[in-house]
Design a protein around this motif. Structure first.
Motif, short mmCIF file in Angstrom:
data_model
loop_
_atom_site.label_atom_id
_atom_site.label_comp_id
_atom_site.label_asym_id
_atom_site.label_seq_id
_atom_site.Cartn_x
_atom_site.Cartn_y
_atom_site.Cartn_z
N SER A 1 28.78 -33.27 -28.62
CA SER A 1 27.60 -32.77 -28.74
C SER A 1 27.21 -32.85 -27.35
CB SER A 1 26.75 -33.28 -29.72
OG SER A 1 26.34 -34.76 -29.43
N CYS A 2 27.14 -33.93 -26.51
CA CYS A 2 26.67 -33.70 -25.34
C CYS A 2 27.32 -33.01 -24.15
CB CYS A 2 26.89 -35.26 -24.69
SG CYS A 2 25.69 -36.63 -25.41
N VAL A 3 28.90 -32.82 -24.43
CA VAL A 3 29.22 -31.89 -23.61
C VAL A 3 28.94 -30.53 -23.90
CG1 VAL A 3 31.64 -30.89 -23.23
CG2 VAL A 3 31.27 -33.19 -23.33
N GLY A 4 28.69 -30.18 -25.29
CA GLY A 4 28.04 -28.79 -25.60
C GLY A 4 26.78 -28.82 -24.94
N CYS A 5 25.82 -29.64 -24.93
CA CYS A 5 24.42 -29.47 -24.20
C CYS A 5 24.78 -29.30 -22.87
CB CYS A 5 23.81 -30.84 -24.45
SG CYS A 5 23.44 -30.93 -25.99
N VAL A 6 25.80 -29.79 -22.09
CA VAL A 6 26.16 -29.59 -20.79
C VAL A 6 26.22 -28.01 -20.41
CG1 VAL A 6 27.38 -30.25 -18.67
CG2 VAL A 6 26.41 -31.93 -20.06
N TRP A 7 27.47 -27.64 -21.50
CA TRP A 7 27.83 -26.24 -21.03
C TRP A 7 26.68 -25.13 -21.47
CZ3 TRP A 7 31.05 -29.77 -20.12
CH2 TRP A 7 32.38 -29.49 -19.61
N GLY A 8 25.98 -25.81 -22.37
CA GLY A 8 24.75 -24.68 -22.87
C GLY A 8 23.85 -24.68 -21.59
N PHE B 1 20.68 -32.15 -8.80
CA PHE B 1 20.73 -33.83 -9.50
C PHE B 1 22.39 -33.70 -10.09
CE2 PHE B 1 20.62 -36.84 -12.82
CZ PHE B 1 20.16 -37.93 -12.05
N PRO B 2 22.63 -32.78 -10.92
CA PRO B 2 23.89 -32.88 -11.66
C PRO B 2 25.28 -33.04 -10.47
CG PRO B 2 22.81 -31.16 -12.50
CD PRO B 2 21.87 -31.68 -11.58
N ALA B 3 24.74 -32.10 -9.40
CA ALA B 3 25.81 -32.03 -8.47
C ALA B 3 26.11 -33.36 -7.74
CB ALA B 3 25.51 -30.93 -7.41
N GLN B 4 25.11 -34.15 -7.66
CA GLN B 4 25.06 -35.38 -7.07
C GLN B 4 25.47 -36.46 -7.83
OE1 GLN B 4 21.36 -35.99 -5.49
NE2 GLN B 4 21.56 -34.64 -3.67
N LYS B 5 25.26 -36.69 -9.04
CA LYS B 5 25.53 -37.62 -10.19
C LYS B 5 26.64 -37.28 -10.98
CE LYS B 5 21.99 -39.83 -8.65
NZ LYS B 5 21.99 -41.02 -7.82
N CYS B 6 26.95 -36.21 -11.47
CA CYS B 6 28.17 -35.83 -12.25
C CYS B 6 28.75 -34.31 -11.72
CB CYS B 6 27.64 -35.96 -13.73
SG CYS B 6 26.27 -34.69 -14.05
N PRO B 7 29.47 -34.50 -10.68
CA PRO B 7 29.85 -33.28 -10.21
C PRO B 7 31.03 -32.75 -11.08
CG PRO B 7 30.49 -35.20 -8.56
CD PRO B 7 29.50 -35.61 -9.59
N ASP B 8 31.75 -33.63 -11.59
CA ASP B 8 32.99 -33.22 -12.52
C ASP B 8 32.53 -32.47 -13.70
OD1 ASP B 8 31.81 -35.64 -13.29
OD2 ASP B 8 33.72 -36.72 -13.79
N LEU B 9 31.24 -32.94 -14.46
CA LEU B 9 30.91 -32.26 -15.42
C LEU B 9 30.32 -30.90 -15.19
CD1 LEU B 9 29.07 -35.02 -17.73
CD2 LEU B 9 31.51 -33.69 -18.10
N LEU B 10 29.70 -31.08 -14.09
CA LEU B 10 29.00 -29.52 -13.54
C LEU B 10 30.10 -28.63 -13.16
CD1 LEU B 10 26.40 -27.91 -12.96
CD2 LEU B 10 26.44 -29.17 -10.70
N ALA B 11 31.12 -29.14 -12.37
CA ALA B 11 32.04 -28.26 -11.93
C ALA B 11 32.88 -27.53 -13.05
CB ALA B 11 33.16 -28.83 -10.95
N LEU B 12 33.28 -28.52 -14.13
CA LEU B 12 33.99 -28.00 -15.39
C LEU B 12 33.15 -27.07 -16.07
CD1 LEU B 12 36.75 -28.66 -16.44
CD2 LEU B 12 35.74 -30.29 -17.59
#
Length: 93
Positions: A7-14, A37-48
């Motif tokens: 559900s967290c991953v779904g929230c990121v994609w949404g 902020f997400p580009a600095q803290k979680c670039p892998d999730l944002l890129a995906l």
């Protein structure tokens, strides 16, 4: 745990899809600021999320992916996964 993760991953994609939509409707700079902020803290999730977005390859999406890919050409723990998806994902143009 697995359900919560999904559900967290779904929230990121949404969230990313919403940001791309807003950027295309005149809020480009505000969206760019929001994604710092997400580009600095979680670039892998944002890129995906950007790579796997179903929307067209917009200017902001292209710029964000182009800015994030160099991170994964170095020694990032998720480099293999991100580069695999970047190489193999079909992008709508």
């Amino acid at each position: 745990y697995t359900t919560l993760f999904r559900s967290c991953v779904g929230c990121v994609w949404g969230f990313v899809d919403l940001m791309l939509y807003l950027a295309e409707r005149g809020l480009y700079y505000q969206v760019q600021e929001c994604l710092k902020f997400p580009a600095q803290k979680c670039p892998d999730l944002l890129a995906l999320a950007l790579i796997q977005s179903n929307g067209p390859l917009s200017i902001i999406r292209h710029e964000m992916i182009s800015g994030l890919i160099p991170i994964f050409l170095g020694n990032h723990s998720n480099a293999g996964v991100i580069l695999h998806h970047a190489w193999n994902h079909q992008v709508s143009i």
